[in-house]
Design an enzyme around this catalytic site. Structure first.
Site, PDB file in Angstrom:
ATOM      1  N   ASN A 114       6.736  -8.301 -13.897  1.00  0.00           N
ATOM      2  CA  ASN A 114       6.106  -7.853 -13.549  1.00  0.00           C
ATOM      3  C   ASN A 114       7.090  -7.454 -11.348  1.00  0.00           C
ATOM      4  OD1 ASN A 114       4.519  -6.105 -11.804  1.00  0.00           O
ATOM      5  ND2 ASN A 114       4.217  -7.411 -10.514  1.00  0.00           N
TER       6      ASN A 114
ATOM      7  N   ASP B 259       0.166   1.578  -3.970  1.00  0.00           N
ATOM      8  CA  ASP B 259       0.177   1.597  -2.040  1.00  0.00           C
ATOM      9  C   ASP B 259       1.430   2.440  -1.730  1.00  0.00           C
ATOM     10  OD1 ASP B 259       1.945  -0.359  -1.853  1.00  0.00           O
ATOM     11  OD2 ASP B 259       0.325  -1.669  -0.985  1.00  0.00           O
TER      12      ASP B 259
ATOM     13  N   GLU C 181       1.642  -2.240  -8.787  1.00  0.00           N
ATOM     14  CA  GLU C 181       0.484  -2.332  -7.455  1.00  0.00           C
ATOM     15  C   GLU C 181       0.576  -1.496  -6.458  1.00  0.00           C
ATOM     16  OE1 GLU C 181       2.672  -6.241  -5.764  1.00  0.00           O
ATOM     17  OE2 GLU C 181       2.365  -7.145  -7.850  1.00  0.00           O
TER      18      GLU C 181
ATOM     19  N   HIS D 186       5.442   0.223  -4.962  1.00  0.00           N
ATOM     20  CA  HIS D 186       4.889   0.365  -3.089  1.00  0.00           C
ATOM     21  C   HIS D 186       6.000   1.246  -2.798  1.00  0.00           C
ATOM     22  CE1 HIS D 186       2.360  -3.757  -3.317  1.00  0.00           C
ATOM     23  NE2 HIS D 186       3.482  -3.999  -3.773  1.00  0.00           N
TER      24      HIS D 186
HETATM   25  O1  G3I Z   1      -2.923 -19.055   2.734  1.00  0.00           O
HETATM   26  C1  G3I Z   1      -2.833 -18.715   3.341  1.00  0.00           C
HETATM   27  C2  G3I Z   1      -4.140 -19.046   4.671  1.00  0.00           C
HETATM   28  O2  G3I Z   1      -4.111 -20.819   4.568  1.00  0.00           O
HETATM   29  C3  G3I Z   1      -3.651 -19.615   5.989  1.00  0.00           C
HETATM   30  O3  G3I Z   1      -4.701 -19.732   6.548  1.00  0.00           O
HETATM   31  C4  G3I Z   1      -3.267 -17.986   6.305  1.00  0.00           C
HETATM   32  C5  G3I Z   1      -2.625 -17.999   7.873  1.00  0.00           C
HETATM   33  O4  G3I Z   1      -2.317 -16.620   7.998  1.00  0.00           O
HETATM   34  O5  G3I Z   1      -2.259 -17.135   5.665  1.00  0.00           O
HETATM   35  C6  G3I Z   1      -1.914 -17.411   4.534  1.00  0.00           C
HETATM   36  O6  G3I Z   1      -1.698 -16.904   3.610  1.00  0.00           O
HETATM   37  C7  G3I Z   1      -1.290 -15.400   3.467  1.00  0.00           C
HETATM   38  C8  G3I Z   1      -1.516 -15.304   1.664  1.00  0.00           C
HETATM   39  O7  G3I Z   1      -0.869 -13.690   2.225  1.00  0.00           O
HETATM   40  C9  G3I Z   1      -3.294 -15.368   1.055  1.00  0.00           C
HETATM   41  O8  G3I Z   1      -3.674 -14.483   3.143  1.00  0.00           O
HETATM   42  C10 G3I Z   1      -0.169 -14.958   4.202  1.00  0.00           C
HETATM   43  O9  G3I Z   1       0.151 -15.293   4.983  1.00  0.00           O
HETATM   44  C11 G3I Z   1       0.899 -14.152   3.224  1.00  0.00           C
HETATM   45  O10 G3I Z   1       2.137 -13.618   3.371  1.00  0.00           O
HETATM   46  C12 G3I Z   1      -0.177 -13.532   2.121  1.00  0.00           C
HETATM   47  O11 G3I Z   1       0.547 -12.280   2.034  1.00  0.00           O
HETATM   48  C13 G3I Z   1       0.587 -11.894   0.523  1.00  0.00           C
HETATM   49  C14 G3I Z   1       2.397 -11.908   0.056  1.00  0.00           C
HETATM   50  O12 G3I Z   1       2.114 -11.162  -1.764  1.00  0.00           O
HETATM   51  C15 G3I Z   1       2.513 -12.788  -0.150  1.00  0.00           C
HETATM   52  O13 G3I Z   1       4.090 -12.664  -0.490  1.00  0.00           O
HETATM   53  C16 G3I Z   1      -0.151 -10.506   0.688  1.00  0.00           C
HETATM   54  O14 G3I Z   1      -1.150 -10.661   0.172  1.00  0.00           O
HETATM   55  C17 G3I Z   1      -0.293 -10.339  -1.156  1.00  0.00           C
HETATM   56  O15 G3I Z   1      -0.507  -8.401  -1.222  1.00  0.00           O
HETATM   57  C18 G3I Z   1       1.258  -9.895  -1.085  1.00  0.00           C
HETATM   58  O16 G3I Z   1       1.561  -9.490  -2.734  1.00  0.00           O
HETATM   59  C19 G3I Z   1       2.426  -8.934  -3.294  1.00  0.00           C
HETATM   60  C20 G3I Z   1       2.468  -9.395  -4.982  1.00  0.00           C
HETATM   61  O17 G3I Z   1       2.391 -10.749  -5.394  1.00  0.00           O
HETATM   62  C21 G3I Z   1       3.832  -9.084  -5.320  1.00  0.00           C
HETATM   63  N1  G3I Z   1       3.971  -7.371  -5.201  1.00  0.00           N
HETATM   64  C22 G3I Z   1       4.472  -8.037  -3.889  1.00  0.00           C
HETATM   65  C23 G3I Z   1       3.166  -7.805  -2.777  1.00  0.00           C
HETATM   66  C24 G3I Z   1       3.143  -7.279  -1.938  1.00  0.00           C
HETATM   67  O18 G3I Z   1       3.946  -8.459  -0.793  1.00  0.00           O
END
Ligand code: G3I
Length: 352
Positions: free
Chosen positions: A203, A270, A268, A239
């Site tokens: 991916n 959006d 993915e 994206h």
């Molecule tokens: O798990 C912690 C939690 O313990 C904490 O309390 C909280 C406080 O902010 O953060 C939580 O972690 C977050 C995690 O999502 C789970 O919710 C991270 O801060 C946050 O950065 C993370 O973001 C995710 C991101 O990937 C990380 O790179 C997004 O939700 C998610 O949509 C995004 O998805 C990625 C795909 O996997 C791969 N392609 C790109 C896409 C968008 O970035």
């Protein structure tokens, strides 16, 4: 209809379930959803990333999800940091809940993701493991995760985002640095061994059109196939941002990967909008979603179209890209936006 994959009886049942003119969103106008039935008639899966927290506590979200979508991808719940925050103490709760929900609603699951440069647990990234140790950990992780969901997760994003943004070689990560380029074949082989029936994908982000990054991805994939490494498809994330629209050459790009005998999926999708979003922005956003879906529908090997979240209530964009948002098909109230209508129309036109 583009492909004769759907038996007539199923089509009749889907129509009876309301994929004609019925409005599933409490009165707002739409182009004839639910999307799930329209996608079935068009011969593709329609998927969304799922927020595990929302799934556990938001009834409206839980109701909308299986009505509109035939496939789910855990947005975060199957990433290594979520599954094994402490070494040897796996936490399957979020992932299990989603797989159970999908099973109860006859939805496919796209597992995401087994090896990535991001969202790895601290014990792993800070462990100073040797190459042999890291190979062992990677194999054991994949055996445990894919083995647990064998037969229930039909597709895996085994390797996520392996190519450097410049397109020159592999992205720097603990995997490429400590194991080397072989980590990709190692992961794919481990996944095949753990579930021989599951479809295995690489991916990639920002490789949707033709350019240095997708060229590098193409070369990587070609090399893997030449070496008989198990690989069934390539996911293109798509994206996008409203101001830029789609990159050129998406169809051409999809077709060259398809010509290698691979399935192509949009994984993915959006469209981020600079806030506040205007009515004109929402209209233009719909056009971009439609272009994305049309690019998929135009290529026979593109059999699945997944959006990265379906409602602005839970999209990653406002935190991931501050100042932007409104990126999904439904608004904060779970009401359809022009983007929803555009996706429905694209599916309906194709299914005719
Ligand atoms: O798990 C912690 C939690 O313990 C904490 O309390 C909280 C406080 O902010 O953060 C939580 O972690 C977050 C995690 O999502 C789970 O919710 C991270 O801060 C946050 O950065 C993370 O973001 C995710 C991101 O990937 C990380 O790179 C997004 O939700 C998610 O949509 C995004 O998805 C990625 C795909 O996997 C791969 N392609 C790109 C896409 C968008 O970035």
């Amino acid at each position: 209809m583009r492909r004769a994959l759907v038996p007539a009886a199923v089509v009749v049942a889907v129509l009876a379930a309301g994929c004609g003119t019925t409005d599933s969103h409490g009165g707002a106008p739409n182009a004839g959803g639910p999307l799930r039935g329209l996608a079935q008639r068009a011969g593709i899966a329609i998927g969304t990333a799922v927020d595990a927290g929302a799934l556990s506590r938001d009834d409206g979200y839980r109701a909308e999800l299986p009505r509109e979508f035939s496939s789910v991808t855990p947005e975060n719940a199957m990433k290594w940091a979520a599954l094994e925050p402490e070494r040897g103490k796996p936490d399957w709760a979020g992932a299990d809940a989603l797989v159970d929900f999908a099973g109860a609603h006859r939805m496919r699951v796209r597992g995401h993701t087994l090896v990535w440069y991001s969202q790895n647990p601290d014990w792993l990234t800070g462990g100073n493991f040797s190459r042999a140790e890291l190979v062992g950990l990677l194999r054991a992780h994949i055996a445990a995760v894919v083995g647990r969901y064998r037969g229930r997760v039909g597709t895996w994003d085994v390797v996520n985002e392996p190519i450097a943004d410049s397109g020159s070689g592999l992205r720097d990560s603990i995997w490429s640095q400590v194991i080397g380029p072989d980590y990709i074949a190692t992961a794919l082989r481990a996944a095949r061994a753990a579930d021989p029936q599951a479809k295995l994908f690489i991916n990639e982000t920002a490789a949707d059109g033709i350019g240095p990054k997708s060229d590098a991805l193409y070369a990587l994939v070609k090399g893997l196939l030449a070496g008989h490494v198990p690989l069934d498809g390539v996911g293109f994330q798509m994206h996008a941002e409203l101001a830029h629209g789609l990159v050129p050459g998406v169809r051409r790009n999809f077709r060259r990967f398809a010509a290698l005998g691979l399935e192509v999926n949009v994984t993915e999708a959006d469209v981020a909008v600079k806030l506040p979003a205007t009515a004109a922005d929402r209209g233009r956003q719909g056009e971009i979603y439609r272009e994305m879906l049309d690019d998929c529908l135009a290529v026979r090997a593109c059999r699945s179209f997944t959006v990265w979240g379906f409602t602005d209530r839970y999209s990653w964009i406002p935190t991931g890209e501050p100042g932007f948002g409104a990126a999904t098909l439904l608004d904060d109230n779970l009401d359809p936006k022009p983007a929803y209508d555009a996706v429905a129309r694209a599916l309906r036109d194709d299914a005719r």
